[in-house]
Design a protein around this motif. Sequence first.
Motif, PDB file in Angstrom:
ATOM      1  N   GLU A 160     -13.764  -9.238   4.094  1.00 28.73           N
ATOM      2  CA  GLU A 160     -13.412  -9.635   5.452  1.00 28.73           C
ATOM      3  C   GLU A 160     -11.938 -10.000   5.568  1.00 28.73           C
ATOM      4  N   ASP A 161     -11.236 -10.020   4.447  1.00 28.46           N
ATOM      5  CA  ASP A 161      -9.797 -10.301   4.449  1.00 28.46           C
ATOM      6  C   ASP A 161      -9.069  -9.030   4.885  1.00 28.46           C
ATOM      7  N   ARG A 162      -8.677  -8.977   6.149  1.00 27.81           N
ATOM      8  CA  ARG A 162      -8.100  -7.746   6.707  1.00 27.81           C
ATOM      9  C   ARG A 162      -6.843  -7.318   5.964  1.00 27.81           C
ATOM     10  N   ILE A 163      -5.976  -8.258   5.655  1.00 29.96           N
ATOM     11  CA  ILE A 163      -4.711  -7.911   5.005  1.00 29.96           C
ATOM     12  C   ILE A 163      -4.979  -7.289   3.638  1.00 29.96           C
ATOM     13  N   ALA A 164      -5.834  -7.923   2.830  1.00 26.14           N
ATOM     14  CA  ALA A 164      -6.143  -7.394   1.502  1.00 26.14           C
ATOM     15  C   ALA A 164      -6.801  -6.027   1.599  1.00 26.14           C
ATOM     16  N   ARG A 165      -7.698  -5.881   2.585  1.00 33.05           N
ATOM     17  CA  ARG A 165      -8.404  -4.603   2.747  1.00 33.05           C
ATOM     18  C   ARG A 165      -7.437  -3.482   3.104  1.00 33.05           C
ATOM     19  N   GLU A 166      -6.626  -3.711   4.114  1.00 36.02           N
ATOM     20  CA  GLU A 166      -5.743  -2.650   4.591  1.00 36.02           C
ATOM     21  C   GLU A 166      -4.635  -2.343   3.585  1.00 36.02           C
ATOM     22  N   LYS A 167      -4.166  -3.340   2.848  1.00 31.85           N
ATOM     23  CA  LYS A 167      -3.164  -3.078   1.809  1.00 31.85           C
ATOM     24  C   LYS A 167      -3.742  -2.189   0.715  1.00 31.85           C
ATOM     25  N   SER A 168      -4.961  -2.478   0.295  1.00 30.07           N
ATOM     26  CA  SER A 168      -5.591  -1.675  -0.757  1.00 30.07           C
ATOM     27  C   SER A 168      -5.823  -0.241  -0.299  1.00 30.07           C
ATOM     28  N   LEU A 169      -6.233  -0.085   0.956  1.00 33.01           N
ATOM     29  CA  LEU A 169      -6.466   1.255   1.490  1.00 33.01           C
ATOM     30  C   LEU A 169      -5.155   2.039   1.586  1.00 33.01           C
ATOM     31  N   SER A 170      -4.112   1.397   2.085  1.00 35.29           N
ATOM     32  CA  SER A 170      -2.834   2.088   2.209  1.00 35.29           C
ATOM     33  C   SER A 170      -2.240   2.401   0.839  1.00 35.29           C
ATOM     34  N   ALA A 171      -2.405   1.491  -0.111  1.00 29.94           N
ATOM     35  CA  ALA A 171      -1.908   1.751  -1.467  1.00 29.94           C
ATOM     36  C   ALA A 171      -2.604   2.968  -2.068  1.00 29.94           C
ATOM     37  N   ALA A 172      -3.901   3.039  -1.880  1.00 30.01           N
ATOM     38  CA  ALA A 172      -4.658   4.176  -2.416  1.00 30.01           C
ATOM     39  C   ALA A 172      -4.264   5.475  -1.731  1.00 30.01           C
ATOM     40  N   LYS A 173      -4.148   5.451  -0.397  1.00 33.74           N
ATOM     41  CA  LYS A 173      -3.805   6.672   0.343  1.00 33.74           C
ATOM     42  C   LYS A 173      -2.402   7.148  -0.005  1.00 33.74           C
ATOM     43  N   TYR A 174      -1.489   6.218  -0.185  1.00 29.01           N
ATOM     44  CA  TYR A 174      -0.125   6.588  -0.573  1.00 29.01           C
ATOM     45  C   TYR A 174      -0.131   7.271  -1.935  1.00 29.01           C
ATOM     46  N   LEU A 175      -0.757   6.621  -2.904  1.00 25.29           N
ATOM     47  CA  LEU A 175      -0.733   7.161  -4.267  1.00 25.29           C
ATOM     48  C   LEU A 175      -1.473   8.491  -4.343  1.00 25.29           C
ATOM     49  N   ILE A 176      -2.637   8.558  -3.723  1.00 24.76           N
ATOM     50  CA  ILE A 176      -3.437   9.776  -3.813  1.00 24.76           C
ATOM     51  C   ILE A 176      -2.785  10.921  -3.042  1.00 24.76           C
ATOM     52  N   GLY A 177      -2.079  10.605  -1.961  1.00 23.13           N
ATOM     53  CA  GLY A 177      -1.325  11.639  -1.262  1.00 23.13           C
ATOM     54  C   GLY A 177      -0.257  12.242  -2.150  1.00 23.13           C
ATOM     55  N   LYS A 178       0.465  11.401  -2.873  1.00 28.65           N
ATOM     56  CA  LYS A 178       1.517  11.884  -3.768  1.00 28.65           C
ATOM     57  C   LYS A 178       0.927  12.649  -4.950  1.00 28.65           C
ATOM     58  N   VAL A 179      -0.124  12.105  -5.546  1.00 26.31           N
ATOM     59  CA  VAL A 179      -0.718  12.750  -6.723  1.00 26.31           C
ATOM     60  C   VAL A 179      -1.408  14.057  -6.329  1.00 26.31           C
ATOM     61  N   GLY A 180      -2.078  14.055  -5.171  1.00 23.09           N
ATOM     62  CA  GLY A 180      -2.749  15.266  -4.720  1.00 23.09           C
ATOM     63  C   GLY A 180      -1.771  16.407  -4.524  1.00 23.09           C
ATOM     64  N   THR A 181      -0.613  16.113  -3.941  1.00 24.67           N
ATOM     65  CA  THR A 181       0.407  17.140  -3.756  1.00 24.67           C
ATOM     66  C   THR A 181       0.930  17.630  -5.100  1.00 24.67           C
ATOM     67  N   LEU A 182       1.141  16.702  -6.038  1.00 19.24           N
ATOM     68  CA  LEU A 182       1.590  17.081  -7.384  1.00 19.24           C
ATOM     69  C   LEU A 182       0.586  18.017  -8.048  1.00 19.24           C
ATOM     70  N   VAL A 183      -0.694  17.647  -7.999  1.00 19.52           N
ATOM     71  CA  VAL A 183      -1.726  18.458  -8.642  1.00 19.52           C
ATOM     72  C   VAL A 183      -1.799  19.835  -7.990  1.00 19.52           C
ATOM     73  N   ALA A 184      -1.741  19.882  -6.664  1.00 18.05           N
ATOM     74  CA  ALA A 184      -1.793  21.166  -5.965  1.00 18.05           C
ATOM     75  C   ALA A 184      -0.648  22.075  -6.402  1.00 18.05           C
ATOM     76  N   GLU A 185       0.552  21.537  -6.435  1.00 23.69           N
ATOM     77  CA  GLU A 185       1.715  22.345  -6.796  1.00 23.69           C
ATOM     78  C   GLU A 185       1.680  22.777  -8.255  1.00 23.69           C
ATOM     79  N   GLU A 186       1.369  21.853  -9.149  1.00 22.01           N
ATOM     80  CA  GLU A 186       1.374  22.162 -10.573  1.00 22.01           C
ATOM     81  C   GLU A 186       0.285  23.173 -10.942  1.00 22.01           C
ATOM     82  N   CYS A 187      -0.896  22.987 -10.400  1.00 19.73           N
ATOM     83  CA  CYS A 187      -1.997  23.893 -10.743  1.00 19.73           C
ATOM     84  C   CYS A 187      -1.720  25.307 -10.250  1.00 19.73           C
ATOM     85  N   VAL A 188      -1.174  25.418  -9.056  1.00 21.20           N
ATOM     86  CA  VAL A 188      -0.831  26.742  -8.535  1.00 21.20           C
ATOM     87  C   VAL A 188       0.260  27.379  -9.398  1.00 21.20           C
ATOM     88  N   GLN A 189       1.265  26.616  -9.763  1.00 18.26           N
ATOM     89  CA  GLN A 189       2.356  27.160 -10.578  1.00 18.26           C
ATOM     90  C   GLN A 189       1.859  27.606 -11.941  1.00 18.26           C
TER      91      GLN A 189
END
Length: 378
Positions: free
Chosen positions: A306-335
């Motif tokens: 129920e802690d909104r700040i903790a919840r939204e920070k964790s979600l944004s941290a995950a989305k940021y990291l996974i967005g970057k890693v997902g793009t890396l994996v997509a590019e590397e695997c294709v190459q």
Amino acid sequence: MNFQHTEDRRMLADALNRYVTQEYSFEERREIAASEQGYSKAKWRQLAELGVIGALFTEKQGGYGGQGFDIATVFECLGRGLILEPVMESALLAGTVLLDAESSVHQPLTEGVVSGNTIAVLGHFEPDSGYSHTYVGTSASRAGDEWVLNGCKVNLFQGQSAVTYVVSARTSGAPGDVQGISLFVVQAGTAGVSLRQHPSVDGGRVVDLVLDGVRVPAAAMLGDEGKAAALIERALGKGVLALCAQAVGAMDVALANTVDYLKTRKQFGVPIGSFQALQHRMATMLIEVEQARSALINASAAIDTEDRIAREKSLSAAKYLIGKVGTLVAEECVQMHGAVGMTAELPLSHYAKRLVMIDHELGDAAFHLERFILFGKE
């Protein structure tokens, strides 16, 4: 913290992974994507029967799960198969706002969405809203005992499949204000409702929902007038978690396919997987994917707080990291696959497209990094 899934979640994951492997082949997915409907009603029923939708909700809500780790388990499996059916859009997003609004008037619709018998899609983002959950320019004005809606909602994934739309509109205030946002239930086919349908890069379908003088009864309002921002934020948070889990599942498949290719493709008489440079690149990807998995676990645990700040920070941290890693994996695997990695006939290219698209859904890496920083100041 115990990071092991419960027995029920392990059983669900095993069943879903078998279904994806045996009943949702790449060839079938291609046929579904090219069909007039853009999704399979038969596959939708099968997913509901497997318990996919029920796992997203608590027993009180008509399901048997409902926790963050239940959502992550389901969508990680669906990400492995690049499932086209609107599980996130209808069951998770629309279902969450319907349940959280606790509207007795719309109870039949809510029960239909939770059971999988009804497909409803949440329409919230607009051409000028960016990724903001409070920027709503669509207007709702009173006209006697009716509301008149005018505006446009964009990029509703599988929106053509919906029989009902849950639409955000502003009943007071200016775009960007937290207060003044309301939700309305709009039936497909209502006078003034039109769809602009177009394919997405990753093989799915998206529609723009145009509302031109759409009249709905007063009872069409969902929840309290002007107080829908919190409902929308909570639903979109679950959507972010689902996207992160999808990405982890898709990355696992992309990595496995690339490892197989490196073991079989030969140059100079030896498998190219024996080349140290490629081994280093694979090792880097493996480390990054495991870090992304850890972020997913953290977000899964935080979504229920129920802690909104903790919840939204964790979600944004995950989305940021996974967005970057997902793009890396997509590019590397294709190459690493070379030219064949770009072909539509190879499943890998579709996983790469999906990973890139996930970064841009419900906020890209840049948006969530800024959001994480802003929440850190509160």
